[in-house]
Design an enzyme around this catalytic site. Structure first.
Site, PDB file in Angstrom:
ATOM      1  N   GLN A 279      50.114  98.618  29.484  1.00 13.96           N
ATOM      2  CA  GLN A 279      48.814  98.305  28.900  1.00 13.96           C
ATOM      3  C   GLN A 279      48.335  99.433  27.997  1.00 13.96           C
ATOM      4  OE1 GLN A 279      46.555  96.463  31.909  1.00 13.96           O
ATOM      5  NE2 GLN A 279      44.739  96.136  30.680  1.00 13.96           N
TER       6      GLN A 279
ATOM      7  N   ARG B  91      49.325  89.012  38.169  1.00 14.11           N
ATOM      8  CA  ARG B  91      48.998  90.432  38.337  1.00 14.11           C
ATOM      9  C   ARG B  91      47.731  90.770  37.559  1.00 14.11           C
ATOM     10  NH1 ARG B  91      50.283  95.436  35.500  1.00 14.11           N
ATOM     11  NH2 ARG B  91      50.979  97.088  36.911  1.00 14.11           N
TER      12      ARG B  91
ATOM     13  N   SER C 259      54.354 101.042  34.331  1.00 18.14           N
ATOM     14  CA  SER C 259      53.392 100.141  34.971  1.00 18.14           C
ATOM     15  C   SER C 259      53.750  98.671  34.689  1.00 18.14           C
ATOM     16  CB  SER C 259      51.971 100.494  34.516  1.00 18.14           C
ATOM     17  OG  SER C 259      51.004  99.768  35.237  1.00 18.14           O
ATOM     18  N   LEU C 260      52.926  97.976  33.914  1.00 20.89           N
ATOM     19  CA  LEU C 260      53.223  96.592  33.530  1.00 20.89           C
ATOM     20  C   LEU C 260      54.633  96.455  32.951  1.00 20.89           C
ATOM     21  CD1 LEU C 260      52.578  93.684  32.269  1.00 20.89           C
ATOM     22  CD2 LEU C 260      51.736  94.966  30.327  1.00 20.89           C
TER      23      LEU C 260
ATOM     24  N   GLN D 125      53.708  99.144  43.743  1.00 26.00           N
ATOM     25  CA  GLN D 125      53.349  99.752  42.461  1.00 26.00           C
ATOM     26  C   GLN D 125      51.859  99.684  42.119  1.00 26.00           C
ATOM     27  OE1 GLN D 125      53.012  98.148  38.766  1.00 26.00           O
ATOM     28  NE2 GLN D 125      54.958  98.900  37.959  1.00 26.00           N
TER      29      GLN D 125
ATOM     30  N   HIS E 238      46.353 101.576  39.869  1.00 26.28           N
ATOM     31  CA  HIS E 238      47.229 102.492  40.610  1.00 26.28           C
ATOM     32  C   HIS E 238      46.447 103.410  41.552  1.00 26.28           C
ATOM     33  CE1 HIS E 238      50.568 100.978  38.323  1.00 26.28           C
ATOM     34  NE2 HIS E 238      49.882 101.170  37.231  1.00 26.28           N
TER      35      HIS E 238
END
Length: 294
Positions: free
Chosen positions: A9, A113, A88-89, A244, A195
């Site tokens: 992102q 998500r 991440s993503l 995660q 996170h």
């Protein structure tokens, strides 16, 4: 060895993916399929929406995923990763690219998500901040000493760490970071504390979706954000993907491990060049480039 890396992102821009859509029939088919799966025209927003439209989490995450995954498919035989990783993503994009997930399942999980994270953000006011110019250990120590929830969230490169938590705790931590000698400690324009433990409701929701999705043995290992090591076991990949959302993204450590395991070239697949910049700061000798369709 060739490492292919996938952004998260923040890498989005208006017009992303339009060149792929206009020049490749395979890309066009996948984009149209994505519109059907999502139930709205994400291509309209990606190709001609406003930056504000594109910034909504429910749009941003699938948009970046689609750009990365469709680009990797259009690369065809030139796409030959020895290892993959995603920030991440981007981990979801990487898992479709190495064959662990199919396109439809990957997109559905990313969409779920994004919505689950959005919901979690609405439960409690929370935020993230970038801390520049402090050792990781100092940032970790300050976070541990502040009351409330504030944790290291993204280990992006040496001297660049993002913290995440409830608004008050993050603000107090930022002041303490500056007192400790941080070059900068500034709030990020994000909707919540990604996170961090505040993503627990989203983690629970996503865990159910991940558990019921088929994960295959990948064509090459993925270096996951949670473990930073090469993973090829489908069940282990699932477990790490669930963790995660509430665990930190250990990007610095992942890149260091990839280099240790033989990676010499890092190719960024998707919008922007953020990850190439981070890789260079982690390992100056690494070759970096953007994936381009010849």
């Amino acid at each position: 060895m060739n490492a292919y890396i996938f952004p998260g992102q923040g890498a989005q821009f208006v017009g992303m993916g339009l060149d792929l859509y206009e020049n490749h029939s395979e890309a066009q088919e996948l984009f149209e399929r994505a519109n059907e799966i999502l139930g709205f025209s994400i291509t309209d927003i990606m190709f001609e929406g406003t930056a504000e439209d594109l910034k909504q989490t429910k749009v941003t995450q699938p948009a970046i995923f689609l750009h990365s995954v469709i680009l990797s498919k259009v690369l065809g035989d030139t796409f030959k990763p020895d290892m993959v990783a995603g920030h991440s993503l981007g981990e979801f994009s990487a898992l479709v690219a190495n064959g662990t997930l199919n396109f439809e399942d990957g997109l559905k999980l990313v969409s779920q998500r994004a919505l689950a994270m959005q919901k979690a953000c609405e439960i409690q006011p929370s935020t993230m901040a970038a801390v520049l110019g402090l050792e990781d250990e100092v940032v970790e120590k300050i976070c541990a000493e502040v009351e409330g929830i504030v944790v290291p969230a993204n280990y992006n490169c040496p001297g660049q760490l993002v913290i995440s938590g409830d608004v008050d705790a993050v603000n107090i931590a930022c002041e303490k970071m500056k007192e400790a000698g941080a070059r900068r400690a500034l709030l990020l324009p994000v909707g919540g504390a990604f996170h961090s433990p505040l993503m627990e409701p989203a983690r629970e929701e996503l865990a159910a979706a991940i558990e019921s999705t088929e994960f295959k043995t990948p064509s090459c290992p993925i270096y996951q954000n949670v473990t930073t090591t090469a993973v090829s076991d489908a069940e282990e990949i699932k477990k790490n993907l669930i963790l995660q959302l509430t665990a930190p993204v250990k990007w610095t450590q992942s890149v260091q491990q990839m280099v240790k395991d033989g990676a010499t070239s890092f190719v960024e697949v998707g919008p922007g060049k953020v990850l190439q910049g981070l890789v260079k700061k982690i390992h100056r000798e690494a070759e970096t480039s953007s994936a381009v369709v010849s």
